[in-house]
Design an enzyme around this catalytic site. Structure first.
Site, PDB file in Angstrom:
ATOM      1  N   THR A 172      42.524  19.412  -9.361  1.00 53.24           N
ATOM      2  CA  THR A 172      41.657  20.527  -8.846  1.00 53.24           C
ATOM      3  C   THR A 172      41.234  21.299  -9.844  1.00 53.24           C
ATOM      4  O   THR A 172      39.783  21.837  -9.997  1.00 53.24           O
ATOM      5  CB  THR A 172      42.324  21.330  -7.831  1.00 53.24           C
ATOM      6  N   ALA A 206      47.505  24.192  -6.895  1.00 52.81           N
ATOM      7  CA  ALA A 206      48.894  24.420  -6.428  1.00 52.81           C
ATOM      8  C   ALA A 206      49.504  23.086  -5.725  1.00 52.81           C
ATOM      9  O   ALA A 206      48.293  22.245  -5.114  1.00 52.81           O
ATOM     10  CB  ALA A 206      48.944  25.549  -5.556  1.00 52.81           C
ATOM     11  N   GLY A 260      53.684  20.531 -10.407  1.00 56.82           N
ATOM     12  CA  GLY A 260      53.751  18.780 -10.158  1.00 56.82           C
ATOM     13  C   GLY A 260      52.988  18.130 -11.647  1.00 56.82           C
ATOM     14  O   GLY A 260      53.320  17.230 -11.709  1.00 56.82           O
ATOM     15  N   GLU A 301      51.582  28.190 -16.913  1.00 58.75           N
ATOM     16  CA  GLU A 301      50.795  28.648 -15.682  1.00 58.75           C
ATOM     17  C   GLU A 301      51.191  30.089 -15.221  1.00 58.75           C
ATOM     18  O   GLU A 301      50.451  30.883 -14.874  1.00 58.75           O
ATOM     19  CB  GLU A 301      50.782  27.605 -14.516  1.00 58.75           C
TER      20      GLU A 301
HETATM   21  O1  LIG Z   1      51.745  21.722 -13.410  1.00 52.37           O
HETATM   22  C1  LIG Z   1      50.575  21.555 -12.800  1.00 52.37           C
HETATM   23  C2  LIG Z   1      50.087  22.419 -11.849  1.00 52.37           C
HETATM   24  O2  LIG Z   1      50.916  23.413 -11.208  1.00 52.37           O
HETATM   25  C3  LIG Z   1      48.763  21.886 -10.730  1.00 52.37           C
HETATM   26  O3  LIG Z   1      47.839  23.074 -10.719  1.00 52.37           O
HETATM   27  C4  LIG Z   1      49.457  21.286  -9.609  1.00 52.37           C
HETATM   28  O4  LIG Z   1      50.551  20.232  -9.648  1.00 52.37           O
HETATM   29  C5  LIG Z   1      48.330  20.963  -8.599  1.00 52.37           C
HETATM   30  O5  LIG Z   1      47.882  19.870  -9.178  1.00 52.37           O
HETATM   31  P1  LIG Z   1      46.505  18.938  -8.310  1.00 52.37           P
HETATM   32  O6  LIG Z   1      45.476  19.978  -8.316  1.00 52.37           O
HETATM   33  O7  LIG Z   1      46.348  17.833  -9.348  1.00 52.37           O
HETATM   34  O8  LIG Z   1      47.103  18.567  -7.233  1.00 52.37           O
END
Ligand SMILES: O=C[C@H](O)[C@H](O)[C@H](O)COP(=O)(O)O
Length: 232
Positions: free
Chosen positions: A31, A85, A98, A105
């Site tokens: 994202t 998130a 994740g 972060e």
């Molecule tokens: O370590 C990764 C981060 O916290 C991401 O912002 C989180 O995992 C969300 O990722 P995505 O937008 O790919 O779902």
């Protein structure tokens, strides 16, 4: 609308919060990457920002797309951080990490006057915990740290496997050089108590509970985009 289109919609609305001259924390994940792509277009059009990336992955994308970067050492106070998130509850408590970027972060979010989360509706939950909680741990004494984390969980009435995150057959190593244990504890009714308990374990470097950091969440669904503000 597919998942990627929803992420783009949330990112587009977030872009509206970026003022000319902003010192901007830039998140990690799919994202946040959509946000970087839209931001790069604005920068090409003349918007002036200075970005502090939350991972090497985000830094590489920013460099590729021409988003000017600084480091948190050079720019230790930021106006705004935009990040994704893994889960968001109604109080805007989050699970993040994740993608393994939770430590940077959280440091970047804490250095920002404001944090805005961008996500699609699938990330909204009533209670955190369906998504395994990433816990960043020092490589030293992994087994002892794991046992201590399990004891903290038991104390709080939580249980479930702690899984060492792997990539291509070897343990995943974060940008900070640490391992990640993914904790499948299920529902976390008291995230603050778990956060405090985890920080009492010496081998824990950071965990993915982001409490009291996000001021707003921009959530995209098939019905449109809505902005949820923290009530605290
Ligand atoms: O370590 C990764 C981060 O916290 C991401 O912002 C989180 O995992 C969300 O990722 P995505 O937008 O790919 O779902």
């Amino acid at each position: 609308m597919d998942a990627r289109a929803l992420k783009i919609e949330a990112a587009r609305v977030a872009l509206g919060y970026v003022e000319d001259g902003a010192r901007l924390g830039i998140g990690t994940g799919s994202t946040a990457e959509e946000f970087v792509r839209l931001l790069a277009e604005k920068v090409a059009g003349g918007l002036k920002v200075i970005g502090v990336p939350t991972s090497e992955r985000t830094a590489a994308l920013c460099v590729e797309l021409g988003v000017p970067l600084s480091t948190l050492d050079e720019t230790p106070e930021l106006d705004l951080t935009i990040d994704g998130a893994d889960e968001i509850d109604p109080q805007l408590s989050l699970i993040k990490g994740g993608g393994g970027a939770l430590l940077r972060e959280k440091i970047v979010a804490a250095a920002s006057s404001k944090m805005i989360v961008i996500a699609d509706q699938s990330k909204m939950v009533e209670t955190l915990g369906k998504f395994p909680l990433p816990i960043e741990v020092n490589k030293f004494g992994l087994k002892a740290t794991e046992l201590a984390i399990a004891a903290v969980a038991t104390e709080l009435g939580l249980s479930g496997p702690l899984t060492l995150r792997m990539t291509n057959g070897t343990p995943f190593v974060t940008d900070g050089g640490h391992f990640i244990l993914d904790a499948s504890f299920g529902r976390i009714p008291d995230p603050r108590a778990l956060s405090n308990g985890l920080f009492a374990v010496p081998g824990v470097v950071e965990h993915g509970l982001f409490l009291g950091l996000a001021q707003a969440a921009i959530i995209a669904s098939a019905d449109g985009v809505r902005t949820v503000h923290a009530t605290r």
